[in-house]
Design a protein around this motif. Structure first.
Motif, PDB file in Angstrom:
ATOM      1  N   PRO A  72       0.782  -1.305   0.019  1.00  0.00           N
ATOM      2  CA  PRO A  72       0.109   0.003   0.160  1.00  0.00           C
ATOM      3  C   PRO A  72       0.921   1.390  -0.067  1.00  0.00           C
ATOM      4  O   PRO A  72       1.911   1.362   0.496  1.00  0.00           O
ATOM      5  CB  PRO A  72      -0.835  -0.008   1.272  1.00  0.00           C
ATOM      6  N   PRO A  74       0.467   5.775   0.544  1.00  0.00           N
ATOM      7  CA  PRO A  74      -0.515   6.893   0.704  1.00  0.00           C
ATOM      8  C   PRO A  74      -0.597   7.521  -0.652  1.00  0.00           C
ATOM      9  O   PRO A  74      -1.816   8.475  -0.540  1.00  0.00           O
ATOM     10  CB  PRO A  74       0.361   7.675   1.889  1.00  0.00           C
ATOM     11  N   MET A  77      -5.171   5.977  -2.337  1.00  0.00           N
ATOM     12  CA  MET A  77      -6.123   5.775  -1.035  1.00  0.00           C
ATOM     13  C   MET A  77      -7.157   5.267  -1.564  1.00  0.00           C
ATOM     14  O   MET A  77      -8.022   5.128  -2.625  1.00  0.00           O
ATOM     15  CB  MET A  77      -6.528   7.379  -0.670  1.00  0.00           C
ATOM     16  N   MET A  78      -7.832   4.271  -0.599  1.00  0.00           N
ATOM     17  CA  MET A  78      -8.841   3.496  -0.796  1.00  0.00           C
ATOM     18  C   MET A  78      -9.855   3.956   0.236  1.00  0.00           C
ATOM     19  O   MET A  78      -9.676   4.084   1.323  1.00  0.00           O
ATOM     20  CB  MET A  78      -8.394   2.101  -0.551  1.00  0.00           C
ATOM     21  N   GLY A  98      -3.944   9.349   8.968  1.00  0.00           N
ATOM     22  CA  GLY A  98      -2.793   9.174   8.149  1.00  0.00           C
ATOM     23  C   GLY A  98      -1.800  10.221   7.978  1.00  0.00           C
ATOM     24  O   GLY A  98      -0.428   9.838   8.132  1.00  0.00           O
ATOM     25  N   MET A 149      -4.575  13.365   2.501  1.00  0.00           N
ATOM     26  CA  MET A 149      -3.402  12.701   2.216  1.00  0.00           C
ATOM     27  C   MET A 149      -2.987  13.025   0.566  1.00  0.00           C
ATOM     28  O   MET A 149      -1.845  12.692   0.363  1.00  0.00           O
ATOM     29  CB  MET A 149      -3.336  11.054   1.980  1.00  0.00           C
TER      30      MET A 149
ATOM     31  N   ALA B 157      -5.629   1.381   8.051  1.00  0.00           N
ATOM     32  CA  ALA B 157      -4.514   1.977   8.501  1.00  0.00           C
ATOM     33  C   ALA B 157      -3.282   1.552   7.688  1.00  0.00           C
ATOM     34  O   ALA B 157      -2.287   2.310   7.496  1.00  0.00           O
ATOM     35  CB  ALA B 157      -4.020   1.398  10.002  1.00  0.00           C
ATOM     36  N   LYS B 158      -3.028   0.302   6.878  1.00  0.00           N
ATOM     37  CA  LYS B 158      -2.105   0.087   6.050  1.00  0.00           C
ATOM     38  C   LYS B 158      -2.027   0.888   4.852  1.00  0.00           C
ATOM     39  O   LYS B 158      -1.071   1.272   4.386  1.00  0.00           O
ATOM     40  CB  LYS B 158      -2.306  -1.441   5.626  1.00  0.00           C
ATOM     41  N   VAL B 159      -3.229   1.198   4.340  1.00  0.00           N
ATOM     42  CA  VAL B 159      -3.378   1.981   3.177  1.00  0.00           C
ATOM     43  C   VAL B 159      -3.030   3.458   3.732  1.00  0.00           C
ATOM     44  O   VAL B 159      -2.124   4.210   2.839  1.00  0.00           O
ATOM     45  CB  VAL B 159      -4.885   1.938   2.782  1.00  0.00           C
ATOM     46  N   LEU B 160      -3.235   3.767   4.810  1.00  0.00           N
ATOM     47  CA  LEU B 160      -2.887   5.033   5.252  1.00  0.00           C
ATOM     48  C   LEU B 160      -1.392   5.452   5.509  1.00  0.00           C
ATOM     49  O   LEU B 160      -1.179   6.247   5.856  1.00  0.00           O
ATOM     50  CB  LEU B 160      -3.498   5.745   6.576  1.00  0.00           C
ATOM     51  N   GLY B 161      -0.667   4.162   5.616  1.00  0.00           N
ATOM     52  CA  GLY B 161       0.907   4.056   5.629  1.00  0.00           C
ATOM     53  C   GLY B 161       1.378   3.527   7.099  1.00  0.00           C
ATOM     54  O   GLY B 161       2.320   3.888   7.445  1.00  0.00           O
TER      55      GLY B 161
END
Ligand SMILES: Nc1ncnc2c1ncn2[C@@H]1O[C@H](COP(=O)(O)OP(=O)(O)O)[C@@H](O)[C@H]1O
Ligand SMILES: [Mg+2]
Lengths: 247, 260
Positions: A72, A74, A77-78, A98, A149, B157-161
């Motif tokens: 993944p 930033p 974004m999903m 984020g 983000m 949370a993973k997608v947000l880094g």
């Protein structure tokens, strides 16, 4: 030459003995709004999760700007089907999550969060908890959480599936406003054919078991579109036939 | 304001009724018994009023509370950590469940003679028994919560880094917090019971458990009853005042009005 931001090539994916995706190839140009429609269980979410970097293909490649997506980022974004806000955080804290993970200062986080909350029409809800909001408002918060983000790509997995019809139409217009002029690449999954026709530049129609791409439709209709226009009506019928919903 | 009072009352009255019933049965029985065998409620309450200022009692109380505030938080910490680890690793979960099953089939108090031989009389055997008796409700509660964590919450949370450490701090911990607190409440009951029991069976020559046993040996029924009341009061205070307050503070979001 147009830079191609998202490129999925010859992707196959199985979960155990269940074949979910078979030989799917599709391209989404940078800054375009694409939609995927298809019956439930045809692997739409799986495909989107691959673009998000949450899942890997068994075969084939998934690339962003020519680089293979293997985790993944930033930059992409999903937005999930269920709003998936953290119930223990306030609206503001959810939106700032984020930025906090990235180690950005409290003051800047707050400024940026306030700004996107304004964009999605939730100014003044900074200190509310998700349980105090309606379904539509919650989904707006989750869009704000992604927007803050400033990603290049927004991946939306049936974001309005759980909302009532009227809220859905409002949210579609809001999404267009957010996207227009932003240069962001959008990939929207939906089972609502009208939603895809109203929003997208390019629609990918998928069939089920195993999930395959059956048609790519390009629409270069100006926006805002007439939901009942003639061209949209013809395309709706074409998609319905492809999905076997109409003879 | 009026409304809040009536809501508080709604929660309190069954509890008040339960206490009232017990006191009533006691008083009626006392009415038909000679006072040296079973003193009535007023006699014991009077003794309680005087007793709680006596240095003997205060030392006894201090000793017991000391063992509790060392043993109980240690048990919670240990249980929480083990539970979290087990929730993250399937292999460790199987191991921990077996360990707990074995420990649960042995009443914690059984360890007292063993621990006294090993460590001698005093605080160590008692605190160890408190930990053995009260770490596992915590561990089980946290393990179940960690295993059942919302997958989408993790993926967001993973997608947000988020890094692994951030996932633990920002998602696992807050999401399992309610079960930490439930675990802590169950663990408290275990800790308190095993503390008093250990003191009674001779883990030490001080503490509330020791005092009540001593009062029993010299047939001081009023003192025995006084200690029963005190032991109950302290437990109720911890459970319904301190832990409840902590719960409301830490889970503020749960007590905020529902969806509109
Ligand atoms: N992690 C997984 N493990 C096993 N099966 C899965 C997993 N993810 C999805 N599936 C299965 O793959 C199929 C396609 O799922 P999905 O991509 O969610 O479809 P859609 O979003 O089009 O409804 C479904 O049958 C689903 O049960
Ligand atoms: Mg789906």
């Amino acid at each position: 030459m147009i830079m191609q931001t998202l490129e999925i090539q010859k992707v196959h994916k199985s979960f155990g003995s269940l074949k979910v995706l078979e030989d799917v190839s599709l391209t989404i140009e940078k800054g375009k709004f694409a939609a995927i429609v298809g019956p439930s269980g045809c692997g739409k979410s799986t495909l989107l999760r691959m673009v998000a970097g949450l899942e890997r293909p068994d075969e084939g490649t998934v690339q962003a700007d020519g680089k293979t997506i293997d985790h993944p980022s930033p930059r992409r974004m999903m937005i999930f089907q269920e709003h998936a806000l953290y119930p223990w955080l306030t609206v503001g804290e959810n939106v700032e999550m984020g930025l906090e993970l990235a180690g950005i200062s409290k003051e800047e986080r707050r400024n940026r969060a306030q700004k996107v909350l304004k964009t999605v029409g939730l100014e003044g809800f900074y200190h509310y908890y998700p349980s105090q909001l309606s379904g539509g408002m919650r989904q707006r918060v989750s869009i704000a959480r992604a927007l803050v983000m400033d990603p290049d790509v927004l991946l939306l997995d049936e974001p309005y599936g759980a909302l009532d019809a009227m809220t859905r139409l409002t949210m579609q217009n809001e999404l267009l406003k957010i996207w227009e002029g932003s240069g962001k690449t959008m990939l929207l999954i939906t089972h609502d054919i009208d939603e895809a026709l109203y929003l997208a530049d390019r629609i990918f129609v998928m069939s089920a078991r195993p999930g395959k791409l059956v048609r790519t439709i390009d629409l270069d209709l100006p926006r805002p579109r007439n939901r009942h226009g003639q061209r949209i009506g013809e395309l709706r019928q074409e998609i319905m036939q492809l999905l076997g919903l109409e003879e | 304001m009026q409304k809040m009072n009536s809501q508080t009352w709604k929660k309190v009255w069954p509890y008040a009724a339960a206490i009232g019933t017990l006191l009533l049965i006691w008083q009626i029985t006392a009415f038909f018994s000679p006072p040296y065998l079973l003193p009535g409620v007023p006699a014991v309450l009077e003794r309680l009023g005087a007793g709680i200022t006596e240095p003997e009692f205060l030392t006894s109380l201090k000793e017991s509370l000391f063992r509790l505030v060392v043993g109980y938080p240690s048990a919670c910490l240990l249980g929480g950590l083990l539970g979290l680890l087990a929730g993250l690793s399937r292999g460790f979960a199987v191991y921990l469940r077996s360990l707990i099953a074995i420990l649960q089939s042995i009443p914690p108090i059984t360890w007292i003679p063993f621990l006294i031989i090993l460590f001698g009389f005093g605080n160590v055997p008692i605190i160890t028994v408190i930990i053995i008796a009260s770490f596992f409700p915590m561990a089980l509660s946290v393990m179940n919560a960690t295993e059942g964590i919302n997958r989408t919450h993790l993926e967001v949370a993973k997608v947000l880094g988020a890094t692994k450490g951030q996932l633990l701090r920002k998602v696992y911990l807050p999401e399992t917090l309610p079960s930490f607190i439930t675990g802590a409440q169950v663990a408290f009951g275990n800790a308190w019971r095993s503390l008093i029991a250990s003191e009674m069976v001779g883990g030490a020559s001080s503490g509330l458990g020791f005092s009540i046993k001593f009062a029993g040996e010299v047939a001081q029924m009023t003192d025995v009853l006084m200690y029963i009341v005190i032991i109950g009061l302290i437990a109720a205070f911890f459970d319904h005042v301190i832990l409840e307050w902590l719960k409301r503070r830490m889970l503020k979001w749960r007590y905020i009005g529902g969806a509109k």
